[in-house]
Design a protein around this motif. Structure first.
Motif, PDB file in Angstrom:
ATOM      1  N   ASN A 134      -1.059   2.749  13.099  1.00  0.00           N
ATOM      2  CA  ASN A 134      -0.575   3.829  12.250  1.00  0.00           C
ATOM      3  C   ASN A 134       0.952   3.763  12.249  1.00  0.00           C
ATOM      4  O   ASN A 134       1.597   3.957  13.278  1.00  0.00           O
ATOM      5  N   TYR A 184      -8.499  10.105  11.179  1.00  0.00           N
ATOM      6  CA  TYR A 184      -7.467   9.374  10.437  1.00  0.00           C
ATOM      7  C   TYR A 184      -7.210  10.154   9.159  1.00  0.00           C
ATOM      8  O   TYR A 184      -8.005  10.114   8.208  1.00  0.00           O
ATOM      9  N   ASP A 239       2.936   5.698   4.036  1.00  0.00           N
ATOM     10  CA  ASP A 239       2.850   7.046   4.608  1.00  0.00           C
ATOM     11  C   ASP A 239       4.175   7.460   5.244  1.00  0.00           C
ATOM     12  O   ASP A 239       4.882   6.634   5.788  1.00  0.00           O
ATOM     13  N   SER A 295      -2.084   8.504   2.497  1.00  0.00           N
ATOM     14  CA  SER A 295      -2.428   7.306   1.726  1.00  0.00           C
ATOM     15  C   SER A 295      -3.931   7.182   1.528  1.00  0.00           C
ATOM     16  O   SER A 295      -4.394   6.703   0.483  1.00  0.00           O
ATOM     17  N   LEU A 296      -4.712   7.613   2.507  1.00  0.00           N
ATOM     18  CA  LEU A 296      -6.169   7.551   2.378  1.00  0.00           C
ATOM     19  C   LEU A 296      -6.659   8.541   1.324  1.00  0.00           C
ATOM     20  O   LEU A 296      -7.570   8.236   0.550  1.00  0.00           O
ATOM     21  N   THR A 326      -8.582   7.209  -2.117  1.00  0.00           N
ATOM     22  CA  THR A 326     -10.013   7.510  -2.222  1.00  0.00           C
ATOM     23  C   THR A 326     -10.259   8.594  -3.256  1.00  0.00           C
ATOM     24  O   THR A 326     -10.468   8.308  -4.433  1.00  0.00           O
ATOM     25  N   SER A 357      -5.101   1.996   5.330  1.00  0.00           N
ATOM     26  CA  SER A 357      -5.796   2.708   4.257  1.00  0.00           C
ATOM     27  C   SER A 357      -6.314   1.742   3.200  1.00  0.00           C
ATOM     28  O   SER A 357      -7.446   1.883   2.711  1.00  0.00           O
ATOM     29  N   LYS A 358      -5.508   0.774   2.856  1.00  0.00           N
ATOM     30  CA  LYS A 358      -5.908  -0.219   1.861  1.00  0.00           C
ATOM     31  C   LYS A 358      -7.145  -0.986   2.315  1.00  0.00           C
ATOM     32  O   LYS A 358      -8.082  -1.229   1.540  1.00  0.00           O
ATOM     33  N   SER A 407     -13.332  11.736   6.521  1.00  0.00           N
ATOM     34  CA  SER A 407     -12.514  10.990   7.474  1.00  0.00           C
ATOM     35  C   SER A 407     -12.322  11.828   8.721  1.00  0.00           C
ATOM     36  O   SER A 407     -11.879  12.972   8.648  1.00  0.00           O
ATOM     37  N   GLU A 443      -4.256  10.291   7.116  1.00  0.00           N
ATOM     38  CA  GLU A 443      -3.020   9.939   6.425  1.00  0.00           C
ATOM     39  C   GLU A 443      -3.132  10.201   4.918  1.00  0.00           C
ATOM     40  O   GLU A 443      -4.179   9.965   4.307  1.00  0.00           O
ATOM     41  N   GLN A 456       0.848  -1.192   0.000  1.00  0.00           N
ATOM     42  CA  GLN A 456       0.000   0.000   0.000  1.00  0.00           C
ATOM     43  C   GLN A 456       0.884   1.241   0.000  1.00  0.00           C
ATOM     44  O   GLN A 456       2.074   1.158   0.307  1.00  0.00           O
TER      45      GLN A 456
END
Length: 575
Positions: free
Chosen positions: A559, A495, A57, A499-500, A504, A473-474, A492, A497, A54
């Motif tokens: 995290n 959270y 981060d 990566s999210l 998304t 996140s994945k 969100s 990050e 993934q």
């Protein structure tokens, strides 16, 4: 050599060493064979995990998201993460990533803009290119066989393996620095050995300045610093700058200006000069005086981390210390030390410390270590063998302990698929240690490179991608996709990050629990990720919502940036 560390069957290492020597002789019969073998080795070392990991981060998804937004907005001048200006690094890596992902999207690759592996391809290609350029650069110092071994050792280092599969600047930076390394070395040797060495050809000079120019577009002044600080030091040694004239500096300055000026002017006009204030004043100079983003470290930290991040190369450097000191006035050794020492000191004095900062110095370390082997400068006495033994086993032991302990602590299971590879890597490293103690360095190098390859298989196909706890996140996105929403809006709370954001939608609202609940009053098809600390406020706010969302699942994990265990609810409403 009488030692408790010696193998019981002394002929084993001798037979193994003879086999390695025969194979090295065959593979280095031509440059084409050597290059092909290095490409195959690099593919094996750098490819696993490229698409399965993934976004890691926080830096990697920030780079990838900024490149994604360039494709979404068609603005290839400014660099932004959501609505925030990302004025830290120049535009080079974003252009490379956008070109690869844009081509994949045009070719019909599904969900190309959210496929992190595509953004990693420039780093992957740069890492492979770095290994090949390393071989070419090392030929200025070493035999064909020695250059091949030096390139193989660099390719197998832990740090380059990490950077090869991250969508960041550092593998590309290494490539530009290595081009500078190879050409500068040839200019140096043509000066100190004019009877046997010729100055760099025009094509090499052009490659040198193209690398400098593109290096500026990738990471600002770092490539020029890495290349010209040793050039300055060597000029003081010679009491003259004349040896640099074959590099045609005036032509070079023009090439660098042609490469960099158009974007620098465009970004200055677009941002009113704020890009330079942020990138130079806040980012670069800020890292000198203080540890940014909790990445502070004391002087000497890189020297400590080297033994793990440069494994297995570090094993051979440990054995080359005596040779390095003894031969420090040798022209080749002087060049390598000028490449390593001054910039290493600079990085040690900078307050912000990250392991990859010193990666461009590793090629000179690799050449120095193999130079010691080729000149019979490695002492195989008891003390050196003991240190070599400890370092040879360092990385496999650490990864074995961390892998088993991490899986058990975080996921409550053992890394069943990775465990055979972890054990195999330790066994190969142990045999490599014994080969070194029998004064068989080439066999030891081959075995430690094989151990590094086995560790790669343990860490990437069968390790990190399967460690559920760190892939928050994945897993959140996978849970969100079970909701019957075709194009949802995302929220969100707690959270946040990068990566999210990348996985998304650029427009995801990073907020708190009460604001997330209020958003459902007006939203249609919406998905909210709500961390446990924000959930009470979120649920309280939902009491005023006529059509509240339903919980689609819960994702628990750690995290990787803060180390905190998180419990995140996934809420969805279809309308």
């Amino acid at each position: 050599m009488a030692s408790a560390f010696l193998p019981a069957d002394a002929s084993f290492t001798s037979r193994l060493s003879a086999s390695v020597e025969r194979w090295l002789g065959w593979v280095t019969l031509s440059h084409a064979r050597a290059a092909a073998a290095l490409v195959v080795l690099s593919l094996l070392l750098f490819t696993p995990g490229l698409f399965s990991l993934q976004p890691m981060d926080r830096d990697e998804p920030r780079f990838a998201q900024a490149s994604k937004q360039m494709l979404e907005t068609r603005d290839f001048i400014d660099i932004r993460f959501q609505d925030e200006a990302r004025h830290k690094k120049p535009v080079g890596i974003y252009w490379l990533q956008s070109a690869v992902v844009g081509a994949a999207d045009a070719a019909g690759v599904p969900d190309a803009l959210r496929t992190i592996g595509l953004y990693r391809l420039p780093s992957w290609l740069a890492a492979i290119g770095s290994v090949l350029v390393m071989y070419w650069g090392a030929l200025a110092f070493l035999s064909r066989r020695g250059a091949f071994v030096a390139a193989a050792l660099l390719s197998s280092t832990v740090l380059l393996g990490v950077e090869a599969r991250l969508a960041k600047t550092d593998a590309t930076l290494l490539f530009t620095c290595l081009v500078g390394f190879g050409v500068l070395a040839r200019a140096w040797f043509s000066h100190v050995s004019p009877d046997t060495r010729r100055p760099p050809a025009l094509a090499q000079v052009l490659a040198f300045w193209l690398a400098i120019g593109f290096g500026v577009l990738v990471k600002g002044p770092i490539t020029p610093m890495i290349v010209f600080v040793p050039a300055l030091l060597l000029s003081f040694r010679e009491r003259s700058f004349r040896w640099l004239l074959p590099l045609r500096p005036w032509l070079g300055l023009a090439i660098v200006a042609i490469i960099t000026a158009p974007w620098l002017i465009a970004i200055a006009l677009k941002t009113g000069g704020s890009f330079f204030a942020d990138s130079v004043g806040k980012d670069m100079l800020g890292k000198v005086g203080q540890g940014q983003e909790r990445h502070w470290g004391p002087p000497g930290l890189y020297a400590t981390m080297f033994w793990a991040t440069a494994w297995p190369l570090a094993v051979f450097m440990a054995l080359a210390f005596r040779f390095t000191w003894r031969e420090r006035r040798d022209d080749g050794v002087a060049f390598l030390l000028a490449w390593i020492i001054p910039c290493w000191i600079i990085f040690e004095l900078v307050q912000t410390k990250l392991p990859h900062y010193v990666l461009p110095l590793y090629p000179a370390v690799a050449v120095l270590a193999v130079l010691a082997i080729e000149r019979d400068g490695v002492p195989y006495d008891w003390r050196s063998a003991k240190w070599g033994a400890a370092l040879a086993l360092l990385a496999p032991a650490l990864v074995l302990i961390a892998g088993v302990g991490g899986f058990w602590h975080l996921d409550g299971v053992l890394p069943v698929f990775a465990l055979p590879f972890l054990i195999g890597a330790a066994v190969l490293a142990f045999i490599g240690m014994r080969a070194l103690q029998k004064a068989e360095p080439m066999a030891g190098a081959a075995l430690l490179v094989a151990s590094a390859l086995t560790l790669t298989l343990a860490a990437y196909p069968f390790g990190l991608p399967r460690l559920e706890a760190i892939n928050l996140s994945k897993r959140l996105v996978a849970a969100a996709r079970t909701a019957p929403c075709e194009k949802p809006a995302y929220l969100s709370a707690g959270y946040n990050e990068p990566s999210l954001v990348f996985l998304t939608d650029t427009e995801i609202d990073l907020t708190d629990g009460r604001s997330a609940a209020a958003a459902f009053s007006n939203a249609g098809c919406t998905i909210a990720f709500v961390e446990k600390r924000h959930e009470a406020a979120f649920l309280e706010g939902l009491k005023a919502v006529a059509d509240p969302p339903t919980e689609r699942g819960r994702i628990k994990g750690v995290n990787i940036n803060s180390g905190r265990m998180l419990d995140i609810g996934v809420y969805a409403r279809e309308r």
